[in-house]
Scaffold this motif. Sequence first.
Motif, PDB file in Angstrom:
ATOM      1  N   GLY A 255       0.837  -1.196   0.000  1.00 23.80           N
ATOM      2  CA  GLY A 255       0.000   0.000   0.000  1.00 23.80           C
ATOM      3  C   GLY A 255       0.865   1.236   0.000  1.00 23.80           C
ATOM      4  O   GLY A 255       2.082   1.178  -0.192  1.00 23.80           O
ATOM      5  N   ALA A 256       0.251   2.379   0.218  1.00 20.30           N
ATOM      6  CA  ALA A 256       0.960   3.651   0.151  1.00 20.30           C
ATOM      7  C   ALA A 256       1.132   4.256   1.533  1.00 20.30           C
ATOM      8  O   ALA A 256       0.299   4.077   2.419  1.00 20.30           O
ATOM      9  CB  ALA A 256       0.203   4.637  -0.741  1.00 20.30           C
ATOM     10  N   VAL A 257       2.225   4.981   1.681  1.00 20.87           N
ATOM     11  CA  VAL A 257       2.435   5.824   2.860  1.00 20.87           C
ATOM     12  C   VAL A 257       1.996   7.241   2.485  1.00 20.87           C
ATOM     13  O   VAL A 257       2.361   7.746   1.422  1.00 20.87           O
ATOM     14  CB  VAL A 257       3.914   5.823   3.289  1.00 20.87           C
ATOM     15  CG1 VAL A 257       4.228   7.034   4.174  1.00 20.87           C
ATOM     16  CG2 VAL A 257       4.250   4.545   4.035  1.00 20.87           C
ATOM     17  N   ILE A 258       1.214   7.865   3.331  1.00 23.80           N
ATOM     18  CA  ILE A 258       0.772   9.240   3.093  1.00 23.80           C
ATOM     19  C   ILE A 258       1.405  10.142   4.133  1.00 23.80           C
ATOM     20  O   ILE A 258       1.274   9.910   5.335  1.00 23.80           O
ATOM     21  CB  ILE A 258      -0.760   9.363   3.135  1.00 23.80           C
ATOM     22  CG1 ILE A 258      -1.384   8.533   2.006  1.00 23.80           C
ATOM     23  CG2 ILE A 258      -1.188  10.827   3.012  1.00 23.80           C
ATOM     24  CD1 ILE A 258      -2.906   8.586   1.965  1.00 23.80           C
ATOM     25  N   ILE A 259       2.098  11.162   3.648  1.00 23.89           N
ATOM     26  CA  ILE A 259       2.752  12.131   4.523  1.00 23.89           C
ATOM     27  C   ILE A 259       1.881  13.379   4.588  1.00 23.89           C
ATOM     28  O   ILE A 259       1.540  13.965   3.567  1.00 23.89           O
ATOM     29  CB  ILE A 259       4.155  12.480   4.005  1.00 23.89           C
ATOM     30  CG1 ILE A 259       5.034  11.225   4.033  1.00 23.89           C
ATOM     31  CG2 ILE A 259       4.780  13.599   4.831  1.00 23.89           C
ATOM     32  CD1 ILE A 259       6.408  11.438   3.435  1.00 23.89           C
ATOM     33  N   GLN A 260       1.517  13.759   5.787  1.00 19.02           N
ATOM     34  CA  GLN A 260       0.633  14.897   6.021  1.00 19.02           C
ATOM     35  C   GLN A 260       1.263  15.810   7.071  1.00 19.02           C
ATOM     36  O   GLN A 260       1.565  15.371   8.175  1.00 19.02           O
ATOM     37  CB  GLN A 260      -0.742  14.412   6.491  1.00 19.02           C
ATOM     38  CG  GLN A 260      -1.771  15.493   6.692  1.00 19.02           C
ATOM     39  CD  GLN A 260      -3.072  14.924   7.245  1.00 19.02           C
ATOM     40  OE1 GLN A 260      -3.088  14.340   8.326  1.00 19.02           O
ATOM     41  NE2 GLN A 260      -4.160  15.072   6.498  1.00 19.02           N
TER      42      GLN A 260
ATOM     43  N   ALA B 205      -0.281   7.770   7.758  1.00 13.84           N
ATOM     44  CA  ALA B 205      -0.762   6.392   7.702  1.00 13.84           C
ATOM     45  C   ALA B 205       0.044   5.592   6.692  1.00 13.84           C
ATOM     46  O   ALA B 205       0.697   6.153   5.807  1.00 13.84           O
ATOM     47  CB  ALA B 205      -2.244   6.352   7.340  1.00 13.84           C
ATOM     48  N   ALA B 206      -0.006   4.298   6.837  1.00 16.49           N
ATOM     49  CA  ALA B 206       0.642   3.381   5.900  1.00 16.49           C
ATOM     50  C   ALA B 206      -0.380   2.352   5.439  1.00 16.49           C
ATOM     51  O   ALA B 206      -1.467   2.248   5.998  1.00 16.49           O
ATOM     52  CB  ALA B 206       1.842   2.701   6.553  1.00 16.49           C
ATOM     53  N   ALA B 207      -0.013   1.599   4.412  1.00 16.48           N
ATOM     54  CA  ALA B 207      -0.899   0.583   3.827  1.00 16.48           C
ATOM     55  C   ALA B 207      -2.207   1.210   3.339  1.00 16.48           C
ATOM     56  O   ALA B 207      -3.283   0.621   3.463  1.00 16.48           O
ATOM     57  CB  ALA B 207      -1.180  -0.540   4.824  1.00 16.48           C
TER      58      ALA B 207
END
Length: 275
Positions: free
Chosen positions: A172-177, A183-185
């Motif tokens: 899945g993807a890691v989202i950087i905020q 979050a991950a996955a």
Amino acid sequence: MPFADWTFWKYISSVVDILVVWYVIYKLINLIRGTKAVQLLKGILVILIVRVASDFFGLTTLSWMMQQVITYGFLAVIIIFQPELRRALEQLGRGKFFSRSTGVVDNEQEKTVEAIIKATDYMAKRRIGALISIERETGMSDYIETGIALNSHISSELLINIFIPNTPLHDGAVIIQKNNVAAAACYLPLSESPFISKELGTRHRAALGISEVTDSITVVVSEETGNISLTKNGELHRDIKVEGLRELLTDELLNHNKPKQASSARWNWRGKSNG
């Protein structure tokens, strides 16, 4: 002079009233800024403008229709803005609504860029597949909720460990905020463009897909070739070297408020054949 004193205090009260209303509106704007609610607010503004214009030009039927939309639209607004309203009430309950907001510090952005570059270089050399999406103005809360919440300080070591094969969060993807690993996955929407090279896998299609619906920047490391790619505004640039990645991330995340200069890297949909 009682009358003068009354006038003075009324003036002060009016000023305080205006300042409080302005501050509340400012906090509400900050609350929805970067979310899909901004586009909905623009739609509401258009409806109000049409309503006023229809009255001005005597368009009775259109004016009646807009009035019905406004009258019964209040309930629709509550339903549509339910996530934002819930978040506002949660922040109010935690005492954060009136807390002082701080802008993005350049130093934190620099650390974020360095962490991504270091992790990407490490994973590319070892052909570890990775998908890292960086939130900008358009909110990605809907996609963050599809993954595993981390809310962790970003570091290259954390990013590398997330994408190590056969670990719970690597798929899945890691989202950087806001310079944190939110979050991950996470699941990102796949691009349905017919112009994408058939050799590109799910990671690249997801990176393109999220760039088509948000203004995020997404970095991809190919598990098959170890090549680095980057997507932005529905465009894919493939086979980027580490210094090229540094230049692009610095230009987009650190120098976005400065005059744009011609980048040495070229955005290319189809890129090279060994993506």
